[in-house]
Design a protein around this motif. Structure first.
Motif, short mmCIF file in Angstrom:
data_model
loop_
_atom_site.label_atom_id
_atom_site.label_comp_id
_atom_site.label_asym_id
_atom_site.label_seq_id
_atom_site.Cartn_x
_atom_site.Cartn_y
_atom_site.Cartn_z
N ALA A 211 0.64 -1.37 -0.13
CA ALA A 211 0.11 -0.10 0.09
C ALA A 211 1.12 1.18 -0.18
N GLU A 212 1.59 1.29 0.91
CA GLU A 212 2.80 2.26 1.01
C GLU A 212 3.80 2.75 -0.68
N LEU A 213 4.09 1.59 -1.39
CA LEU A 213 4.77 1.68 -2.57
C LEU A 213 3.85 1.97 -3.21
N ALA A 214 2.63 1.89 -3.09
CA ALA A 214 1.39 1.88 -4.68
C ALA A 214 1.12 3.78 -4.32
N GLY A 215 0.87 3.49 -2.94
CA GLY A 215 0.60 5.20 -2.99
C GLY A 215 2.13 6.49 -3.38
N MET A 216 2.92 5.88 -2.83
CA MET A 216 4.31 6.83 -3.87
C MET A 216 4.57 7.02 -4.86
N ARG A 217 3.93 5.62 -5.21
CA ARG A 217 4.28 5.78 -6.88
C ARG A 217 2.94 6.84 -7.45
N ALA A 218 1.45 6.96 -6.83
CA ALA A 218 1.03 7.73 -6.78
C ALA A 218 1.18 8.76 -7.31
N ALA A 219 1.59 8.95 -5.89
CA ALA A 219 2.26 10.78 -5.53
C ALA A 219 3.31 11.61 -6.22
N HIS A 220 4.57 10.55 -6.91
CA HIS A 220 4.89 10.63 -7.83
C HIS A 220 4.88 11.01 -9.35
N GLU A 221 3.59 10.46 -9.94
CA GLU A 221 3.06 10.87 -11.06
C GLU A 221 2.61 12.26 -10.56
N ARG A 222 1.75 12.24 -9.42
CA ARG A 222 1.04 13.55 -8.93
C ARG A 222 2.18 14.28 -8.85
N ASP A 223 3.46 14.46 -8.30
CA ASP A 223 4.50 15.34 -8.37
C ASP A 223 4.93 15.50 -9.46
N ALA A 224 5.14 15.17 -10.40
CA ALA A 224 5.53 15.16 -11.81
C ALA A 224 4.74 16.10 -12.44
N VAL A 225 3.93 15.56 -12.41
CA VAL A 225 3.07 16.97 -13.29
C VAL A 225 3.48 18.51 -13.00
N ALA A 226 3.32 18.64 -11.40
CA ALA A 226 3.40 20.64 -11.34
C ALA A 226 5.11 20.36 -12.13
N LEU B 56 8.71 23.11 -15.56
CA LEU B 56 9.72 23.33 -16.13
C LEU B 56 9.46 24.10 -17.66
N ALA B 57 7.71 23.66 -17.67
CA ALA B 57 7.50 24.09 -18.73
C ALA B 57 7.48 25.53 -18.86
N TRP B 58 6.72 25.95 -17.52
CA TRP B 58 6.72 27.70 -17.45
C TRP B 58 8.29 28.33 -17.76
N LEU C 278 -1.28 15.77 -18.30
CA LEU C 278 -1.01 17.61 -18.87
C LEU C 278 -2.14 18.00 -19.55
N ASP C 279 -1.54 19.46 -19.36
CA ASP C 279 -2.77 20.24 -20.01
C ASP C 279 -1.83 20.01 -21.85
N GLU C 280 -2.21 20.88 -22.72
CA GLU C 280 -1.76 20.75 -24.05
C GLU C 280 -0.49 21.40 -24.15
N ALA C 281 -0.85 22.39 -23.44
CA ALA C 281 0.97 23.55 -23.75
C ALA C 281 1.88 22.53 -23.11
N THR C 282 1.45 21.96 -21.74
CA THR C 282 2.90 21.21 -20.88
C THR C 282 3.05 19.72 -21.60
N ALA C 283 2.20 19.45 -22.67
CA ALA C 283 2.54 18.02 -23.21
C ALA C 283 2.95 17.82 -24.14
N VAL C 284 2.75 19.39 -24.68
CA VAL C 284 3.55 19.58 -25.93
C VAL C 284 4.78 20.25 -26.02
N TRP C 285 5.21 20.37 -24.53
CA TRP C 285 6.96 21.04 -23.69
C TRP C 285 7.42 19.67 -23.95
N LEU C 286 6.34 18.92 -23.58
CA LEU C 286 6.73 17.42 -22.40
C LEU C 286 7.53 16.64 -23.84
N ASP C 287 6.92 16.82 -25.33
CA ASP C 287 7.10 15.92 -25.88
C ASP C 287 9.26 16.34 -26.46
#
Length: 604
Positions: A315-330, A335-337, A589-598
C-alpha cells in the motif's frame, strides 16, 4: 504555509549571545558547553524552539554542533557546509572541518587539564556521549550533565514547544493496522526477553501508531514519546491539546495517553517494578531517559520500528508511485514555465515560489517536504543552499540552476533534483561535469546486485565517472525516504559509511552531484525503490539479486548532455526513461505542457 525567505540569523548577533552563554556557563562552573543541532527526540529535524545552534552561531545547516569554551568557540561542520558556515558565522567562531577533526581532539587542545565540559542530557544520545567520554580518556576533561541548559537560560525569546494536532493516517495508505504493528514488534521484544522499549523518534512513533502531525516544519510528525511493551500495549506521552476524540477512537484501548510531564515519573516507577530488561537505542535515546531507569538492566539495541518502517508495504509503495506521478505533473508544468522564459528576469525566489504554486495546484499537497533549494551559478555549488532575501540571485544566461524540491502528500513523499540551463548554452566544463553526474545516476538506476549488499558497496558506482576526471562530491549518493513521513529516513543509505543491507521495499534517493566552488553546481536526483531483480532471460545463475524500481518521472535536461561521451547502454537508458515519462505523465498534462514534454523527451 508557503516557504519564506527571511535570514534566520546574522553574524553580528553571535558575539553578544556567545558572551551571555559564557556568563551562564561560569555560573554553573562549566569550562565548556556543547551545543548540538538536536532536540529531546533526537531526530534530524527540529522545531524553532530547538534551533539552539542557529540562534547562537547563525549557522543554519541541518547538521553540526558548537563547542564553547571561555575563550574559543568551534563550529563543527561536514563537507556539505564548508562554504556555507564561514559565510554565516562571526569571526568569534572557528569553523572546524568535521569529522576530520573530532570534538575530543579539539577539546583536548582548547580546554585546560581537569576542565569540565557540560552537556544537556536531553540533547545527546547515550552512544554519542559514551564515544566522547572514551575519546577524552586520559585528558583530565570531565563530562557533566547539566540540570539546566545554560543556553536556554539566556535565550529570552525562545519559542514555545509546538502543539499541532495529531491526526490518524488511514490504513489505505499504511497497509497495516497499528494493532498489528504493535503486536508484531511486541512479540520481537518478548522473544528478546525485554519488557519494553522506549521510543523517542517522532517518525518511529508516527509509523507505529499510524498517526501524523505537524510539530516540525515540512515533516508530518508529532512531538511525542512512547513506551511499547512486550504484550503490544503502548503508553503515549502527548499534550492534551494535540489529542481529540477522533484520535482517541483511532488509537483504541491498547494505547494509553498521558501528559508529557508524566514521562519521567512513569520511567522511574517502571524502573522499580519491571523484572525484565528494557531496550534503549544508543543512537537515539537521550541520556536523560537512561538516568530515569537507574538500577534497571538495559539492552542496547536499535529502535525496533526503524527497519520495518523502511521496508514499505505494498500500500505504501502504491501510494508513493501515485504521489510521484502527481508530483511529476507539477514539475513538468514548472519546467515548461521556466523554458518559456524570459529566464533572465527571474530570481531564485521566483523559482521557489512558482514551483510551490504548481505543487499546491494539484490540490493534494499537504506541505513541501523540505525548503526548496534553488541555487543559481555559484549558489548552486552549496549542496544545501537555502535562498534568502539577502542571498537571492537573478539568473544569468549560461548559468546552471540546481533545483532540489519535494512534496508531502497523504499517499507519499517526493524528492527530486533537476539541474536547469539558463538560456540556450553553457560552457564545456559544465556539460562535461553534468554528463559524468548523469552517468553515475544511470549506473545506480540500472544496477543489479546480490542480496545482502549495503549502500557502502554501491556508492562508488555513482562516483566512478567523476573519479576518472579527478572529481567527487562531499555528500552521500542517496538517503532513505519515508512514506508521508520524513524525507530523510534511516537506516538505508547509498553511502560509503552505510553497512545496512538493502531490502525490498526500501526507498532511496539516487543523487550524485558535482560542485565547483564559486562557479556552479550540478545534481540529478530520482527516487528509487529496492525490488527483487527480474529474472534474466536464458540465465542459469541461482544468485538472489536485487534491483531498483524508478519512482520519479520528470525529464532530464538533454541540452547539457555530451551525447558522444555516453555508452550505447547509457543512451538507451535515457531514451527509454524519457519514453516512460511520456507514457506515464503526458496523459495527465494540459496541452501546452504536453507539447513541451514531447520536445523535452525527444530521443538523443
Amino acid at each position: 504555509m508557503f516557504q519564506t525567505f527571511e535570514t534566520p540569523s546574522s553574524p553580528e548577533q553571535g558575539p553578544p549571545r556567545l558572551a551571555d552563554l559564557r556568563d551562564a556557563m561560569a555560573a554553573q562552573s562549566l569550562d565548556a558547553f556543547l551545543v548540538p543541532r538536536a532536540d529531546a527526540h533526537q531526530g534530524e529535524y527540529v522545531a524553532p524552539r530547538d534551533e539552539r545552534l542557529a540562534w547562537l552561531t547563525g549557522f543554519t545547516g541541518s547538521a553540526g554542533f558548537c563547542l564553547v569554551t571561555g575563550t574559543r568557540a568551534g563550529v563543527f561542520v561536514d563537507g556539505r557546509y564548508r562554504v556555507q558556515a564561514p559565510a554565516q558565522v562571526a569571526e568569534d567562531f572557528e569553523v572546524i572541518a568535521w569529522p576530520e577533526t573530532s570534538i575530543a581532539a579539539w577539546a583536548r587542545q582548547a580546554l585546560p587539564q581537569g576542565g569540565v565540559l557540560g552537556f544537556d542530557p536531553w540533547l545527546h544520545a547515550r552512544g554519542e556521549i559514551d564515544r566522547l567520554e572514551a575519546a577524552l580518556q586520559g585528558s583530565g576533561i570531565r563530562l557533566r550533565a547539566v540540570a539546566e541548559n545554560p543556553l536556554d537560560a539566556v535565550w529570552e525569546d525562545q519559542p514555545e514547544p509546538p502543539l499541532a494536532p495529531i491526526v490518524p493516517q488511514p490504513i489505505e495508505f499504511t497497509g497495516e493496522s497499528l494493532e498489528d504493528k504493535c503486536r508484531r514488534l511486541g512479540t520481537l521484544l518478548d522473544e528478546a526477553g525485554e519488557a519494553m522499549v522506549v521510543l523517542t523518534l517522532p517518525d518511529s512513533i508516527a509509523w507505529l501508531l499510524n498517526i501524523r502531525g505537524s510539530d516540525i516544519a515540512r515533516n508530518p510528525v508529532p512531538h511525542v514519546f512512547a513506551l511499547l511493551f512486550a504484550d503490544g500495549q503502548v503508553a503515549l506521552f502527548a499534550d492534551d491539546a494535540k489529542c481529540d476524540e477522533a484520535l482517541l477512537d483511532h488509537l483504541g484501548p491498547d494505547v494509553n495517553i498521558e501528559g508529557p510531564e508524566s514521562f519521567g515519573p512513569t520511567l522511574e516507577h517502571l524502573a522499580g517494578r519491571l523484572t525484565r530488561p528494557v531496550r534503549l537505542d544508543p543512537a537515539s535515546c537521550p541520556v536523560w531517559v537512561q538516568d530515569r531507569l537507574a538500577g534497571l538492566e538495559i539492552h542496547w539495541d536499535s529502535d525496533p520500528c526503524i527497519l520495518p518502517k523502511a521496508c514499505k508495504t505494498e500500500a505504501e509503495l502504491a501510494g508513493m508511485r501515485a504521489a510521484h506521478e502527481r508530483d511529476a505533473v507539477a514539475m513538468c508544468r514548472f519546467l515548461a514555465w521556466f523554458d518559456a522564459g524570459p529566464q533572465e528576469s527571474l530570481s531564485e525566489i521566483d523559482l521557489v515560489t512558482r514551483l510551490e504554486i504548481f505543487r499546491r495546484e494539484t490540490n493534494q499537497l499537504m506541505e513541501i517536504s523540505f525548503d526548496t533549494i534553488a541555487g543559481a551559478g555559484p549558489n548552486g555549488a552549496l549542496p544545501h543552499y537555502r535562498v534568502t532575501t539577502d542571498s537571492n540571485r537573478t539568473l544569468e544566461a549560461g548559468q546552471l540552476v540546481v533545483v532540489d524540491s519535494g512534496g508531502q502528500y497523504l499517499d507519499g513523499t517526493t524528492d527530486i533534483t533537476r539541474t536547469l540551463l539558463v538560456g540556450k548554452d553553457t560552457g564545456e566544463a559544465e556539460k562535461a561535469a553534468f554528463t559524468r553526474v548523469l552517468q553515475g545516476m544511470i549506473a545506480i538506476s540500472r544496477l543489479r546486485f546480490p542480496r545482502g549488499l549495503a549502500g557502502q558497496h554501491l556508492d562508488a558506482l555513482a562516483r566512478y565517472p567523476l573519479w576518472l576526471a579527478g572529481q567527487d562530491y562531499d555528500h552521500g549518493t542517496g538517503h532513505g525516504v519515508g512514506a508521508y513521513l520524513c524525507v530523510h529516513e534511516g537506516p538505508q543509505r547509498l553511502s560509503r559509511v552505510s553497512d545496512v543491507p538493502l531490502r525490498p521495499g526500501m526507498i532511496l534517493s539516487n543523487e550524485p552531484g558535482y560542485y565547483r566552488e564559486g562557479a556552479f553546481g550540478i545534481r540529478i536526483e530520482n527516487l528509487i525503490a529496492v525490488e527483487s531483480a527480474p529474472a534474466l532471460e536464458g540465465a542459469d545463475a541461482a544468485r538472489d539479486m536485487l534491483a531498483f524500481e524508478t519512482l520519479t518521472w520528470v525529464p532530464i535536461e538533454r541540452r547539457l548532455i555530451l551525447v558522444d561521451r555516453l555508452s550505447a547502454e547509457e543512451r538507451a537508458w535515457i531514451d527509454a526513461y524519457h519514453a516512460e515519462v511520456r507514457a506515464r505523465i503526458r496523459p495527465l498534462l494540459d496541452e501546452a505542457t504536453a507539447v513541451w514534454l514531447d520536445r523535452a523527451t525527444e530521443t538523443l
